[in-house]
Scaffold this motif. Structure first.
Motif, PDB file in Angstrom:
ATOM      1  N   VAL A  43       0.769  -1.253   0.105  1.00 18.42           N
ATOM      2  CA  VAL A  43      -0.327  -0.114   0.004  1.00 18.42           C
ATOM      3  C   VAL A  43       0.748   1.227  -0.135  1.00 18.42           C
ATOM      4  O   VAL A  43       2.013   1.436   0.937  1.00 18.42           O
ATOM      5  N   TYR A  44       0.669   2.172  -0.971  1.00 14.86           N
ATOM      6  CA  TYR A  44       1.636   3.218  -1.147  1.00 14.86           C
ATOM      7  C   TYR A  44       1.050   4.385  -1.194  1.00 14.86           C
ATOM      8  O   TYR A  44      -0.197   4.746  -1.798  1.00 14.86           O
ATOM      9  N   LYS A  45       1.382   5.263  -0.084  1.00 15.28           N
ATOM     10  CA  LYS A  45       0.842   6.861   0.047  1.00 15.28           C
ATOM     11  C   LYS A  45       1.655   7.409  -0.707  1.00 15.28           C
ATOM     12  O   LYS A  45       2.967   7.581  -0.483  1.00 15.28           O
ATOM     13  N   THR A  46       0.892   8.212  -1.620  1.00 16.48           N
ATOM     14  CA  THR A  46       1.821   8.910  -2.683  1.00 16.48           C
ATOM     15  C   THR A  46       0.975  10.503  -2.653  1.00 16.48           C
ATOM     16  O   THR A  46       0.005  10.577  -2.178  1.00 16.48           O
ATOM     17  N   GLU A  47       1.879  11.294  -3.220  1.00 18.68           N
ATOM     18  CA  GLU A  47       1.357  12.608  -3.478  1.00 18.68           C
ATOM     19  C   GLU A  47       1.124  13.017  -5.032  1.00 18.68           C
ATOM     20  O   GLU A  47       2.073  12.438  -5.840  1.00 18.68           O
ATOM     21  N   THR A  50      -3.109  13.863  -1.887  1.00 18.09           N
ATOM     22  CA  THR A  50      -2.617  12.546  -1.604  1.00 18.09           C
ATOM     23  C   THR A  50      -3.467  11.318  -2.222  1.00 18.09           C
ATOM     24  O   THR A  50      -4.790  11.759  -2.453  1.00 18.09           O
ATOM     25  N   THR A  71      -3.849   6.847  -2.721  1.00 19.10           N
ATOM     26  CA  THR A  71      -3.370   5.757  -2.212  1.00 19.10           C
ATOM     27  C   THR A  71      -3.412   4.803  -3.226  1.00 19.10           C
ATOM     28  O   THR A  71      -4.280   4.607  -3.949  1.00 19.10           O
ATOM     29  N   THR A 126      -2.783   0.840  -4.270  1.00 18.04           N
ATOM     30  CA  THR A 126      -2.474  -0.735  -3.458  1.00 18.04           C
ATOM     31  C   THR A 126      -2.436  -1.541  -4.605  1.00 18.04           C
ATOM     32  O   THR A 126      -3.002  -1.588  -5.330  1.00 18.04           O
ATOM     33  N   THR A 178      -8.265   8.201  -4.045  1.00 22.70           N
ATOM     34  CA  THR A 178      -7.865   9.700  -3.725  1.00 22.70           C
ATOM     35  C   THR A 178      -9.163  10.545  -3.687  1.00 22.70           C
ATOM     36  O   THR A 178     -10.199  10.276  -3.953  1.00 22.70           O
TER      37      THR A 178
END
Lengths: 295, 191
Positions: B119-123, B140, B142, B144, B154
């Protein structure tokens, strides 16, 4: 020859690679989407002034309508230019489940008329290809609950048979929203009376109805409607129905304010039995209020 | 011998030529049925002003981190048909501006490995274009990755006035000044 084959292979493979195409447009990779959409809101409501528009309420929508016509302006000061009384009022409940077929019932004080109608949106105008016009079918039945006023004089009741109380109207409404502001519709109307007033009257009449609106702001519009009586159905002096109005939209309501020479509120009244004329100020103020509920 | 060498070089060339096609097939992910939901209900209003479209498009370029998304304004379905009509006719003017789009960039794309579960939290930053007005936005998201399946979600707030959408005073108590936009997408690799 071999070199040619290699080059050909290269060209073939490279051109098949999506990397080379539309480098700057990721969405373009999904291919061209042809957007074909129905045109919405050709008119503000299911009525313009008196006439039905091509619109049908949206899905699961109940439309409660109050229509009111005052007396004629030329009744003068004594009747305060028609506002004092002799109004005609229709209360209606109209529903559409799927946004295409509408069922409505109503009761009109003038001629004590009960009405029920079916309206069906046969064809929708589409943007981006498809039908250039909207077509809506309309069929209505009227039943007067009046007592025969001449029963004592004539010695018989003209309404002895219930079918004598009935009349019918059918129309095909063809219209187009030409721009965000301007919409126009034309409708041939056929009206049938089971019983007519005079022996020289015909039971059938054909009317061609035109209606248009021009939006002034996002939420208000000027409206105009005119019904041309195409056939000679009576020797009595009747006039074409002509109305000019103003639509105001306020969230869940549509408020329509107008002047018209017709006193009746139903197709069998205003199209064929309009007894007042514009030229001597036989026009009246009227309003329609529509309140919708989602059921 | 020479025939062998020639066919070997041909094979090599073919591999080189094919490589970008194969790689790029792994690099991009897309969907045509992203769920786009917005809620513009004012806090105290009993009447909900919200709608969903289930046909948003979204493309992510894994290598560069570029993201593009679009949704048809007429594709938003409201519970109330009249509200939907007003949304299209008076607020979004969808006959003039049929699409809302977002074009931007995952600013920390290197964090995301699309072929490893996680699970990657990105901007994300880019330009959101609604009602013919384009504005930079930042939010931000997410991403997955699970068993080769990629999903992204988002949300961000959209100020209606920023995009030239007038709120008449009559409905000011029903309609919030900002709409909350939520996007959920299940992506497939682009072939």
């Amino acid at each position: 020859m071999k070199l040619f084959r290699i080059v050909a292979t290269l060209v073939l493979v490279w051109s098949a690679s999506p990397n080379l195409r539309a480098q700057d447009d990721l969405l373009g990779l999904l291919g061209d989407e042809k957007v074909k959409e129905p045109v919405v809101a050709s008119f503000k409501g299911t009525r313009l002034i008196n006439f039905h528009t091509l619109e049908v309420p949206g899905r699961r929508t109940l439309d409660f309508r109050i229509s009111h016509r005052f007396g004629a302006f030329n009744s003068g000061w004594y009747d305060f230019f028609g506002l004092d009384g002799g109004a005609s009022i229709r209360l209606g409940l109209e529903y559409s489940y799927d946004g295409r077929l509408e069922v409505g019932i109503g009761r009109t004080s003038y001629e004590k008329m009960l009405d029920g109608f079916l309206k069906y949106r046969l064809l929708r105008q589409m943007s981006g290809g498809g039908s250039p016009v909207s077509v809506t079918l309309f069929s209505s039945m009227f039943y007067t609950m009046q007592k025969d006023p001449d029963k004592a004089v004539n010695g018989f009741d003209k309404y002895a048979q219930a079918t004598n109380r009935m009349s019918f109207a059918h129309q095909v409404i063809i219209g187009r929203k030409f721009s965000d502001r301007f919409s126009l519709q034309i409708a041939p109307v056929y009206i049938h009376y089971n019983l007519v007033d005079r022996i020289s009257d015909k039971n059938d009449a054909v009317v061609v109805a035109a209606a248009t609106r021009f939006k002034v702001t996002k939420r208000s519009a000027i409206t105009l409607e005119y019904g041309w009586r195409a056939t000679q159905y009576s020797r009595e002096k009747y006039y074409d129905s002509l109305g000019v109005g103003w639509d105001i939209e306020t969230g869940g309501h549509v408020f329509q304010l107008f002047v018209t020479n017709s006193f009746g509120l139903l197709e069998n009244q205003y199209f064929t039995h309009t007894t007042n004329q514009w030229s001597n100020m036989g026009i009246r103020l009227g309003f329609n209020i529509s309140r919708v509920f989602t059921l | 011998m020479s025939v062998l060498r020639k066919s070997a070089s041909l094979l090599l060339l073919a591999v080189i030529a094919l490589a970008p096609a194969v790689l790029s097939a792994q690099q991009r992910y897309y969907t045509r049925d992203a769920k786009v939901y917005f809620d513009a209900t004012n806090k105290n209003s009993p009447e909900r002003v919200d709608a969903t479209s289930k046909s948003g498009t979204l493309v992510i370029d894994a290598a560069s981190g570029r993201v593009e998304s679009a949704v048809l304004v007429k594709g938003f379905l409201f519970e109330k048909a009249l509200m939907q009509e007003h949304f299209n006719e008076n607020y979004m003017e969808s006959s003039k501006f049929p699409k809302a789009t977002f074009k931007g960039q995952i600013t920390d794309a290197s964090k995301v490995s699309f072929n490893k579960d996680g699970v990657y939290k990105t901007e994300i930053a880019g330009d959101l274009s609604i009602h013919g007005v384009s504005k930079p936005v930042k939010t931000t998201a997410t991403i997955t990755v699970k068993g080769g399946k990629i999903s992204a979600s988002t949300n961000f707030n959209v100020g209606l006035a920023d995009y030239g959408i007038d709120i008449p005073s009559l409905v000011a108590d029903k309609l919030a000044k900002e709409a909350r936009l939520t996007i959920d997408a299940n992506l497939e690799p682009m072939k």
